[in-house]
Design a protein around this motif. Structure first.
Motif, PDB file in Angstrom:
ATOM      1  N   ALA A 127      -9.005 -25.221   9.017  1.00  0.00           N
ATOM      2  CA  ALA A 127      -8.367 -24.320   8.062  1.00  0.00           C
ATOM      3  C   ALA A 127      -7.553 -25.138   7.069  1.00  0.00           C
ATOM      4  CB  ALA A 127      -7.459 -23.323   8.781  1.00  0.00           C
ATOM      5  N   ILE A 128      -7.744 -24.865   5.794  1.00  0.00           N
ATOM      6  CA  ILE A 128      -6.988 -25.517   4.729  1.00  0.00           C
ATOM      7  C   ILE A 128      -6.214 -24.442   3.978  1.00  0.00           C
ATOM      8  CG2 ILE A 128      -7.126 -26.849   2.592  1.00  0.00           C
ATOM      9  CD1 ILE A 128      -9.753 -28.045   3.676  1.00  0.00           C
ATOM     10  N   ILE A 129      -4.919 -24.655   3.798  1.00  0.00           N
ATOM     11  CA  ILE A 129      -4.080 -23.671   3.117  1.00  0.00           C
ATOM     12  C   ILE A 129      -3.272 -24.355   2.022  1.00  0.00           C
ATOM     13  CG2 ILE A 129      -2.153 -22.044   3.372  1.00  0.00           C
ATOM     14  CD1 ILE A 129      -3.091 -21.511   6.210  1.00  0.00           C
ATOM     15  N   GLY A 130      -3.304 -23.773   0.831  1.00  0.00           N
ATOM     16  CA  GLY A 130      -2.538 -24.286  -0.288  1.00  0.00           C
ATOM     17  C   GLY A 130      -1.505 -23.279  -0.758  1.00  0.00           C
ATOM     18  N   PHE A 131      -0.546 -23.745  -1.533  1.00  0.00           N
ATOM     19  CA  PHE A 131       0.504 -22.893  -2.079  1.00  0.00           C
ATOM     20  C   PHE A 131       0.297 -22.708  -3.575  1.00  0.00           C
ATOM     21  CE2 PHE A 131       2.380 -22.802   1.893  1.00  0.00           C
ATOM     22  CZ  PHE A 131       3.604 -22.144   1.906  1.00  0.00           C
ATOM     23  N   ALA A 132      -0.057 -21.480  -3.958  1.00  0.00           N
ATOM     24  CA  ALA A 132      -0.118 -21.115  -5.363  1.00  0.00           C
ATOM     25  C   ALA A 132       1.231 -20.484  -5.722  1.00  0.00           C
ATOM     26  CB  ALA A 132      -1.285 -20.156  -5.609  1.00  0.00           C
ATOM     27  N   ALA A 133       1.248 -19.525  -6.636  1.00  0.00           N
ATOM     28  CA  ALA A 133       2.499 -18.837  -6.982  1.00  0.00           C
ATOM     29  C   ALA A 133       2.162 -17.439  -7.463  1.00  0.00           C
ATOM     30  CB  ALA A 133       3.267 -19.599  -8.056  1.00  0.00           C
ATOM     31  N   ALA A 134       3.009 -16.483  -7.121  1.00  0.00           N
ATOM     32  CA  ALA A 134       2.811 -15.108  -7.560  1.00  0.00           C
ATOM     33  C   ALA A 134       2.956 -15.025  -9.082  1.00  0.00           C
ATOM     34  CB  ALA A 134       3.816 -14.191  -6.878  1.00  0.00           C
ATOM     35  N   ASP A 135       2.339 -13.999  -9.664  1.00  0.00           N
ATOM     36  CA  ASP A 135       2.338 -13.867 -11.120  1.00  0.00           C
ATOM     37  C   ASP A 135       3.736 -13.786 -11.710  1.00  0.00           C
ATOM     38  OD1 ASP A 135      -0.383 -14.020 -11.266  1.00  0.00           O
ATOM     39  OD2 ASP A 135      -0.718 -11.867 -11.524  1.00  0.00           O
ATOM     40  N   ASN A 136       4.644 -13.134 -10.997  1.00  0.00           N
ATOM     41  CA  ASN A 136       5.996 -13.023 -11.551  1.00  0.00           C
ATOM     42  C   ASN A 136       6.700 -14.371 -11.622  1.00  0.00           C
ATOM     43  OD1 ASN A 136       6.109 -12.751  -8.603  1.00  0.00           O
ATOM     44  ND2 ASN A 136       8.306 -12.507  -8.869  1.00  0.00           N
ATOM     45  N   VAL A 137       6.252 -15.343 -10.822  1.00  0.00           N
ATOM     46  CA  VAL A 137       6.775 -16.704 -10.914  1.00  0.00           C
ATOM     47  C   VAL A 137       6.077 -17.456 -12.044  1.00  0.00           C
ATOM     48  CG1 VAL A 137       7.072 -18.893  -9.705  1.00  0.00           C
ATOM     49  CG2 VAL A 137       7.384 -16.741  -8.475  1.00  0.00           C
ATOM     50  N   LEU A 138       4.739 -17.398 -12.057  1.00  0.00           N
ATOM     51  CA  LEU A 138       3.983 -18.098 -13.101  1.00  0.00           C
ATOM     52  C   LEU A 138       4.402 -17.662 -14.500  1.00  0.00           C
ATOM     53  CD1 LEU A 138       0.310 -18.164 -11.743  1.00  0.00           C
ATOM     54  CD2 LEU A 138       1.968 -20.018 -11.780  1.00  0.00           C
ATOM     55  N   LEU A 139       4.551 -16.360 -14.688  1.00  0.00           N
ATOM     56  CA  LEU A 139       4.826 -15.834 -16.025  1.00  0.00           C
ATOM     57  C   LEU A 139       6.268 -16.069 -16.471  1.00  0.00           C
ATOM     58  CD1 LEU A 139       2.810 -12.502 -15.827  1.00  0.00           C
ATOM     59  CD2 LEU A 139       2.135 -14.657 -16.887  1.00  0.00           C
ATOM     60  N   ASN A 140       7.077 -16.607 -15.579  1.00  0.00           N
ATOM     61  CA  ASN A 140       8.454 -16.948 -15.938  1.00  0.00           C
ATOM     62  C   ASN A 140       8.727 -18.432 -15.725  1.00  0.00           C
ATOM     63  OD1 ASN A 140      10.026 -14.290 -16.513  1.00  0.00           O
ATOM     64  ND2 ASN A 140       8.749 -13.822 -14.738  1.00  0.00           N
ATOM     65  N   SER A 141       7.666 -19.248 -15.777  1.00  0.00           N
ATOM     66  CA  SER A 141       7.812 -20.677 -15.533  1.00  0.00           C
ATOM     67  C   SER A 141       7.527 -21.461 -16.810  1.00  0.00           C
ATOM     68  CB  SER A 141       6.892 -21.112 -14.397  1.00  0.00           C
ATOM     69  OG  SER A 141       5.528 -20.930 -14.730  1.00  0.00           O
ATOM     70  N   ASN A 142       6.952 -22.638 -16.679  1.00  0.00           N
ATOM     71  CA  ASN A 142       6.659 -23.515 -17.805  1.00  0.00           C
ATOM     72  C   ASN A 142       5.183 -23.903 -17.795  1.00  0.00           C
ATOM     73  OD1 ASN A 142       6.273 -26.094 -16.199  1.00  0.00           O
ATOM     74  ND2 ASN A 142       8.354 -25.561 -15.577  1.00  0.00           N
ATOM     75  N   PRO A 143       4.667 -24.522 -18.847  1.00  0.00           N
ATOM     76  CA  PRO A 143       3.235 -24.842 -18.909  1.00  0.00           C
ATOM     77  C   PRO A 143       2.749 -25.730 -17.770  1.00  0.00           C
ATOM     78  CG  PRO A 143       4.196 -24.995 -21.091  1.00  0.00           C
ATOM     79  CD  PRO A 143       5.338 -24.803 -20.141  1.00  0.00           C
ATOM     80  N   GLY A 144       3.522 -26.750 -17.385  1.00  0.00           N
ATOM     81  CA  GLY A 144       3.073 -27.670 -16.340  1.00  0.00           C
ATOM     82  C   GLY A 144       3.007 -27.024 -14.971  1.00  0.00           C
ATOM     83  N   TYR A 145       4.060 -26.297 -14.622  1.00  0.00           N
ATOM     84  CA  TYR A 145       4.093 -25.617 -13.322  1.00  0.00           C
ATOM     85  C   TYR A 145       2.993 -24.566 -13.249  1.00  0.00           C
ATOM     86  CZ  TYR A 145       5.988 -23.016  -9.330  1.00  0.00           C
ATOM     87  OH  TYR A 145       6.153 -22.391  -8.119  1.00  0.00           O
ATOM     88  N   ALA A 146       2.863 -23.772 -14.310  1.00  0.00           N
ATOM     89  CA  ALA A 146       1.841 -22.720 -14.322  1.00  0.00           C
ATOM     90  C   ALA A 146       0.443 -23.321 -14.219  1.00  0.00           C
ATOM     91  CB  ALA A 146       1.973 -21.879 -15.590  1.00  0.00           C
ATOM     92  N   ALA A 147       0.206 -24.427 -14.937  1.00  0.00           N
ATOM     93  CA  ALA A 147      -1.116 -25.072 -14.884  1.00  0.00           C
ATOM     94  C   ALA A 147      -1.412 -25.623 -13.500  1.00  0.00           C
ATOM     95  CB  ALA A 147      -1.178 -26.191 -15.922  1.00  0.00           C
ATOM     96  N   GLY A 148      -0.401 -26.234 -12.872  1.00  0.00           N
ATOM     97  CA  GLY A 148      -0.600 -26.805 -11.546  1.00  0.00           C
ATOM     98  C   GLY A 148      -0.882 -25.759 -10.490  1.00  0.00           C
ATOM     99  N   LYS A 149      -0.080 -24.688 -10.479  1.00  0.00           N
ATOM    100  CA  LYS A 149      -0.295 -23.635  -9.493  1.00  0.00           C
ATOM    101  C   LYS A 149      -1.581 -22.862  -9.788  1.00  0.00           C
ATOM    102  CE  LYS A 149       3.287 -24.281  -6.882  1.00  0.00           C
ATOM    103  NZ  LYS A 149       3.085 -24.867  -5.521  1.00  0.00           N
TER     104      LYS A 149
END
Length: 235
Positions: A127-149
């Motif tokens: 099993a492989i598990i990664g950490f993305a981010a919920a939309d409310n985090v992405l839409l209130n972040s920055n270009p680099g963080y949003a692109a990475g997640k």
């Protein structure tokens, strides 16, 4: 049950909280990160650790090798590495910071997945598990963080399809805003409550995915409903 779990990217935040939680649930853990916190957490829960820069693929290969040797198998890998969240707008967001944020979120997941797959293929499961981010985090972040997640989100979907023939599941969690001090007093959280949530919901989501052999390609939002854009903009 996936019992021998490697957690990578363990720092002061959700990685530590997850390690303490899974240890309490009886999982056998191996921890890795480049900071000093990983050794402290490993000492407290009585497991092995290995300091490594997850942006370096060769070091990720070594982590997998040492973890498998220590635990006997590599049933699951959870990469929580990330960070670089801010609300900086694009005009003020330097190119080098963009690259660091993108790579620290996306490349670390890629490196750990790539390093783990040969071992899991040989075992015939994993099993492989990664950490993305919920939309409310992405839409209130920055270009680099949003692109990475966002890249983690897309890789989870692609890898889950690629690895189906090898009985390897690939899933993710997408946290909303989580308490920085990780204080969880056991009080039930009401959906839509403003502010940050305790890490317990994220920890249980990871545990669920580690125990779910027939679930793959899924990303569980743990955001209290805020990822659904609560509030229509009307009264």
């Amino acid at each position: 049950m996936q019992t021998n779990i490697l957690i990578t990217g363990v720092g002061h935040g959700i990685g530590s909280s997850l390690a303490y939680y899974l240890n309490e649930q009886g999982f056998h853990l191996f921890l890795s990160s480049r900071g000093d916190t990983v050794e402290s957490v490993a000492s407290k829960i009585g497991c092995h650790s290995w300091k490594a820069d997850l942006n370096n693929y060769k070091e990720c290969e070594k982590v997998v090798e040492v973890a498998k040797e220590a635990m006997g198998s590599l049933d699951g890998v959870v990469n929580v590495a990330g960070n670089y969240f801010s609300t900086t707008e694009i005009e003020e967001y330097p190119e080098d910071t963009f690259q660091e944020a993108l790579l620290n979120n996306a490349r670390t997941f890629y490196n750990m997945a790539r390093a783990s797959v040969p071992v899991m293929k040989k075992q015939g499961f994993g099993a492989i598990i990664g950490f993305a981010a919920a939309d409310n985090v992405l839409l209130n972040s920055n270009p680099g963080y949003a692109a990475g997640k966002g890249a983690v989100h897309s890789m989870i979907r692609e890898l889950s399809k690629e690895l189906i023939p090898y009985n390897i599941t690939v899933n993710g969690v997408a946290p909303g805003f989580i308490e920085k001090d990780f204080v969880d007093q056991g009080v039930p959280q009401k959906l839509g409550t403003p502010g940050r949530y305790p890490p317990s919901g994220v920890n249980r989501a990871v545990e669920f995915l580690l125990l779910s052999e027939l679930i793959t390609g899924q990303i569980i939002n743990v955001a209290g409903g805020h990822n659904l854009n609560i509030g229509s903009g009307t009264k």
